[in-house]
Design a protein around this motif. Sequence first.
Motif, PDB file in Angstrom:
ATOM      1  N   VAL A 277     -12.143  28.103  -8.056  1.00 44.87           N
ATOM      2  CA  VAL A 277     -12.858  26.972  -7.971  1.00 44.87           C
ATOM      3  C   VAL A 277     -13.025  26.702  -6.402  1.00 44.87           C
ATOM      4  CG1 VAL A 277     -12.620  24.465  -8.016  1.00 44.87           C
ATOM      5  CG2 VAL A 277     -12.091  25.914  -9.891  1.00 44.87           C
ATOM      6  N   SER A 278     -14.296  26.539  -5.638  1.00 44.65           N
ATOM      7  CA  SER A 278     -14.526  26.326  -4.233  1.00 44.65           C
ATOM      8  C   SER A 278     -14.209  24.992  -3.861  1.00 44.65           C
ATOM      9  CB  SER A 278     -15.773  26.958  -4.121  1.00 44.65           C
ATOM     10  OG  SER A 278     -16.797  26.075  -4.589  1.00 44.65           O
ATOM     11  N   MET A 279     -14.155  24.907  -2.490  1.00 43.31           N
ATOM     12  CA  MET A 279     -13.920  23.449  -2.194  1.00 43.31           C
ATOM     13  C   MET A 279     -15.136  22.611  -2.391  1.00 43.31           C
ATOM     14  SD  MET A 279     -11.132  22.724  -0.732  1.00 43.31           S
ATOM     15  CE  MET A 279     -10.248  23.750  -2.241  1.00 43.31           C
ATOM     16  N   SER A 280     -16.336  23.180  -2.342  1.00 40.91           N
ATOM     17  CA  SER A 280     -17.460  22.278  -2.746  1.00 40.91           C
ATOM     18  C   SER A 280     -17.575  21.909  -4.205  1.00 40.91           C
ATOM     19  CB  SER A 280     -18.549  23.044  -2.618  1.00 40.91           C
ATOM     20  OG  SER A 280     -18.610  24.167  -2.898  1.00 40.91           O
ATOM     21  N   GLU A 281     -17.113  22.766  -5.202  1.00 43.20           N
ATOM     22  CA  GLU A 281     -16.921  22.514  -6.406  1.00 43.20           C
ATOM     23  C   GLU A 281     -15.981  21.479  -6.882  1.00 43.20           C
ATOM     24  OE1 GLU A 281     -18.392  26.858  -8.446  1.00 43.20           O
ATOM     25  OE2 GLU A 281     -16.203  26.439  -8.167  1.00 43.20           O
ATOM     26  N   LEU A 282     -15.062  21.553  -5.966  1.00 43.79           N
ATOM     27  CA  LEU A 282     -13.870  20.626  -6.456  1.00 43.79           C
ATOM     28  C   LEU A 282     -14.119  19.194  -5.811  1.00 43.79           C
ATOM     29  CD1 LEU A 282     -10.789  20.063  -7.036  1.00 43.79           C
ATOM     30  CD2 LEU A 282     -10.259  20.801  -4.621  1.00 43.79           C
ATOM     31  N   VAL A 283     -14.841  19.113  -4.541  1.00 43.12           N
ATOM     32  CA  VAL A 283     -15.278  17.885  -4.153  1.00 43.12           C
ATOM     33  C   VAL A 283     -16.273  17.231  -4.822  1.00 43.12           C
ATOM     34  CG1 VAL A 283     -16.166  16.562  -2.070  1.00 43.12           C
ATOM     35  CG2 VAL A 283     -14.510  18.434  -1.505  1.00 43.12           C
ATOM     36  N   SER A 284     -17.176  17.979  -5.490  1.00 43.97           N
ATOM     37  CA  SER A 284     -18.204  17.568  -6.188  1.00 43.97           C
ATOM     38  C   SER A 284     -17.599  16.935  -7.417  1.00 43.97           C
ATOM     39  CB  SER A 284     -19.245  18.833  -6.630  1.00 43.97           C
ATOM     40  OG  SER A 284     -20.248  18.206  -7.474  1.00 43.97           O
ATOM     41  N   GLY A 285     -16.592  17.883  -8.130  1.00 41.93           N
ATOM     42  CA  GLY A 285     -15.972  17.286  -9.308  1.00 41.93           C
ATOM     43  C   GLY A 285     -14.992  15.941  -9.110  1.00 41.93           C
ATOM     44  N   LEU A 286     -14.645  15.934  -8.144  1.00 45.35           N
ATOM     45  CA  LEU A 286     -13.633  14.800  -7.830  1.00 45.35           C
ATOM     46  C   LEU A 286     -14.522  13.427  -7.341  1.00 45.35           C
ATOM     47  CD1 LEU A 286     -10.883  16.306  -5.304  1.00 45.35           C
ATOM     48  CD2 LEU A 286     -10.605  15.629  -7.795  1.00 45.35           C
ATOM     49  N   LEU A 287     -15.611  13.612  -7.085  1.00 43.45           N
ATOM     50  CA  LEU A 287     -16.413  12.522  -6.471  1.00 43.45           C
ATOM     51  C   LEU A 287     -17.049  11.960  -7.903  1.00 43.45           C
ATOM     52  CD1 LEU A 287     -18.494  13.543  -3.560  1.00 43.45           C
ATOM     53  CD2 LEU A 287     -16.738  11.966  -3.959  1.00 43.45           C
ATOM     54  N   ARG A 288     -17.043  12.736  -9.183  1.00 41.72           N
ATOM     55  CA  ARG A 288     -17.720  12.252 -10.120  1.00 41.72           C
ATOM     56  C   ARG A 288     -16.504  11.687 -10.951  1.00 41.72           C
ATOM     57  NH1 ARG A 288     -20.373  17.229 -10.380  1.00 41.72           N
ATOM     58  NH2 ARG A 288     -18.819  18.355 -11.691  1.00 41.72           N
ATOM     59  N   LEU A 289     -15.311  11.785 -10.902  1.00 42.44           N
ATOM     60  CA  LEU A 289     -14.189  11.319 -11.478  1.00 42.44           C
ATOM     61  C   LEU A 289     -13.654  10.184 -10.874  1.00 42.44           C
ATOM     62  CD1 LEU A 289     -12.060  14.545 -12.315  1.00 42.44           C
ATOM     63  CD2 LEU A 289     -13.477  13.148 -13.805  1.00 42.44           C
ATOM     64  N   ARG A 290     -14.286   9.664  -9.866  1.00 37.03           N
ATOM     65  CA  ARG A 290     -13.531   8.350  -9.065  1.00 37.03           C
ATOM     66  C   ARG A 290     -13.900   7.192 -10.046  1.00 37.03           C
ATOM     67  NH1 ARG A 290     -16.772   7.584  -4.448  1.00 37.03           N
ATOM     68  NH2 ARG A 290     -15.465   5.791  -3.887  1.00 37.03           N
ATOM     69  N   GLY A 291     -12.912   6.361  -9.857  1.00 38.99           N
ATOM     70  CA  GLY A 291     -12.798   4.888 -10.600  1.00 38.99           C
ATOM     71  C   GLY A 291     -12.352   5.348 -11.891  1.00 38.99           C
ATOM     72  N   GLU A 292     -12.487   3.988 -12.654  1.00 38.01           N
ATOM     73  CA  GLU A 292     -11.788   3.787 -14.143  1.00 38.01           C
ATOM     74  C   GLU A 292     -13.015   4.193 -15.106  1.00 38.01           C
ATOM     75  OE1 GLU A 292      -9.902   0.049 -14.628  1.00 38.01           O
ATOM     76  OE2 GLU A 292      -8.326   0.642 -13.104  1.00 38.01           O
ATOM     77  N   LEU A 293     -12.488   4.358 -16.289  1.00 35.31           N
ATOM     78  CA  LEU A 293     -13.522   4.622 -17.247  1.00 35.31           C
ATOM     79  C   LEU A 293     -14.055   3.248 -17.913  1.00 35.31           C
ATOM     80  CD1 LEU A 293     -15.205   6.636 -18.908  1.00 35.31           C
ATOM     81  CD2 LEU A 293     -13.175   6.820 -20.476  1.00 35.31           C
ATOM     82  N   HIS A 294     -15.270   3.042 -18.225  1.00 35.01           N
ATOM     83  CA  HIS A 294     -15.766   1.745 -18.480  1.00 35.01           C
ATOM     84  C   HIS A 294     -16.363   2.058 -19.893  1.00 35.01           C
ATOM     85  CE1 HIS A 294     -14.101  -0.504 -15.342  1.00 35.01           C
ATOM     86  NE2 HIS A 294     -14.446   0.538 -14.460  1.00 35.01           N
ATOM     87  N   LYS A 295     -16.581   1.000 -20.607  1.00 37.93           N
ATOM     88  CA  LYS A 295     -17.538   1.150 -21.650  1.00 37.93           C
ATOM     89  C   LYS A 295     -19.017   1.514 -21.453  1.00 37.93           C
ATOM     90  CE  LYS A 295     -15.328  -2.310 -24.651  1.00 37.93           C
ATOM     91  NZ  LYS A 295     -15.209  -3.849 -25.344  1.00 37.93           N
ATOM     92  N   VAL A 296     -19.464   1.024 -19.897  1.00 39.37           N
ATOM     93  CA  VAL A 296     -20.806   1.488 -19.898  1.00 39.37           C
ATOM     94  C   VAL A 296     -20.816   3.017 -19.550  1.00 39.37           C
ATOM     95  CG1 VAL A 296     -20.469   1.048 -17.429  1.00 39.37           C
ATOM     96  CG2 VAL A 296     -22.361   0.945 -18.015  1.00 39.37           C
ATOM     97  N   ASP A 297     -19.800   3.394 -19.165  1.00 38.06           N
ATOM     98  CA  ASP A 297     -19.779   5.128 -19.073  1.00 38.06           C
ATOM     99  C   ASP A 297     -19.953   5.681 -20.445  1.00 38.06           C
ATOM    100  OD1 ASP A 297     -19.247   4.963 -16.232  1.00 38.06           O
ATOM    101  OD2 ASP A 297     -17.224   4.573 -16.468  1.00 38.06           O
ATOM    102  N   ILE A 298     -19.406   5.343 -21.364  1.00 32.57           N
ATOM    103  CA  ILE A 298     -19.301   5.825 -22.499  1.00 32.57           C
ATOM    104  C   ILE A 298     -20.683   5.603 -23.202  1.00 32.57           C
ATOM    105  CG2 ILE A 298     -18.382   5.860 -25.008  1.00 32.57           C
ATOM    106  CD1 ILE A 298     -15.917   4.832 -23.717  1.00 32.57           C
ATOM    107  N   VAL A 299     -21.175   4.383 -23.127  1.00 37.69           N
ATOM    108  CA  VAL A 299     -22.536   4.000 -23.479  1.00 37.69           C
ATOM    109  C   VAL A 299     -23.725   5.010 -22.977  1.00 37.69           C
ATOM    110  CG1 VAL A 299     -24.392   2.341 -23.721  1.00 37.69           C
ATOM    111  CG2 VAL A 299     -22.194   1.661 -24.180  1.00 37.69           C
ATOM    112  N   ALA A 300     -23.662   5.276 -21.482  1.00 39.10           N
ATOM    113  CA  ALA A 300     -24.406   6.076 -20.606  1.00 39.10           C
ATOM    114  C   ALA A 300     -24.440   7.494 -21.086  1.00 39.10           C
ATOM    115  CB  ALA A 300     -24.176   5.974 -19.269  1.00 39.10           C
TER     116      ALA A 300
END
Length: 350
Positions: A277-300
């Motif tokens: 895992v490179s730093m760019s892959e790690l940073v990109s993945g972490l940015l997608r994991l920010r915040g809490e999971l909401h119903k809109v995320d599941i619906v999307a």
Amino acid sequence: LMRIPLLAELANMISGFVIGVPWLFWTLVMLFFVNYTCAIAMRSTIITVVEPGALAECGSADNMDLFANMTGEFPEKCKLHYLYGEEYCGTVLGCMFTIFRCMIGDCTSTSGRSLSMVLSNGFGFQFDAFYAFSMVVVMFGIFNIITAMFVEATLSGLKYNDAQRKYAKLSETNYVNQKLHELVRSIHVYTRRIRIMQGDADTKRAIFKKTKSKSGLKKGDSTEDIDMSEELLLSEREFNLVVRSPNVRKILEELDVVVEPRSGVFDAFNTDMDGFVSMSELVSGLLRLRGELHKVDIVATQMTLANIQRKVNETQSATLQNQAKMLSMLDEVYAGLASMCPSPPPSPKF
């Protein structure tokens, strides 16, 4: 200044009080009507048995002896419970204040005598039943309901405000960039320390380099100020150790990212499927994991999957149509060849 822990707690207290002001208003309204109802009932009972002007004629009940009252030395209209009833429930407002004092535990006269006991001895079961029922309803019913709803409303409001502040903080580009820089720097330091302690820093130096073009990090990303010409690569073991690091976990918490070192997490970041895992892959993945999971995320996600399924079905349908056309064209070609040749070739099998 509100980022200072002491002032932040003070701000939360003030915010909680402001959130609870509407509930306090309706609490006062409810208590007023309950207190008013009890005062009317008690006042109506007392005025039917107390002679008017008894307090002015006999004086304050606090100056009278309890033993003399029990032995019957005073006239009937000068009984203590009559005098206390007229003194503390002579008017509706005065009776409301007396009942409110009894609700909060201050059911005493000016001299400290217990009003509930004096009135109970004088009026008997009628007062006992009214007093016990009123206190049970108020103390165990209304007060508990008010407290529970007030606490729930305050906590919900504070949680909502905290979420709003969290989202506002997370939307700040400078804040996110700063935390990402700290994260990458902490991972570099921690990984180098691990490799030096293991004594194989030289042997693993080959997986310490990776070009920008291969990492996929472009200008304008959150870590654009970091020199990624020598990008750190993490093996699965190093990735799990880094995620368990206290400094890294603290930064991830400030970024509102939850990553647990368990099976499958490393593969979620290893987009190149090269075992690192490179730093760019790690940073990109972490940015997608920010915040809490909401119903809109599941619906999307469901909508995206439904769209992919629809496109696959369309592709399958188009493929079958093209296949049918190709078979029809082959049949036409075979028929043409059959008409031109005296002995037609055997029919192809599809």
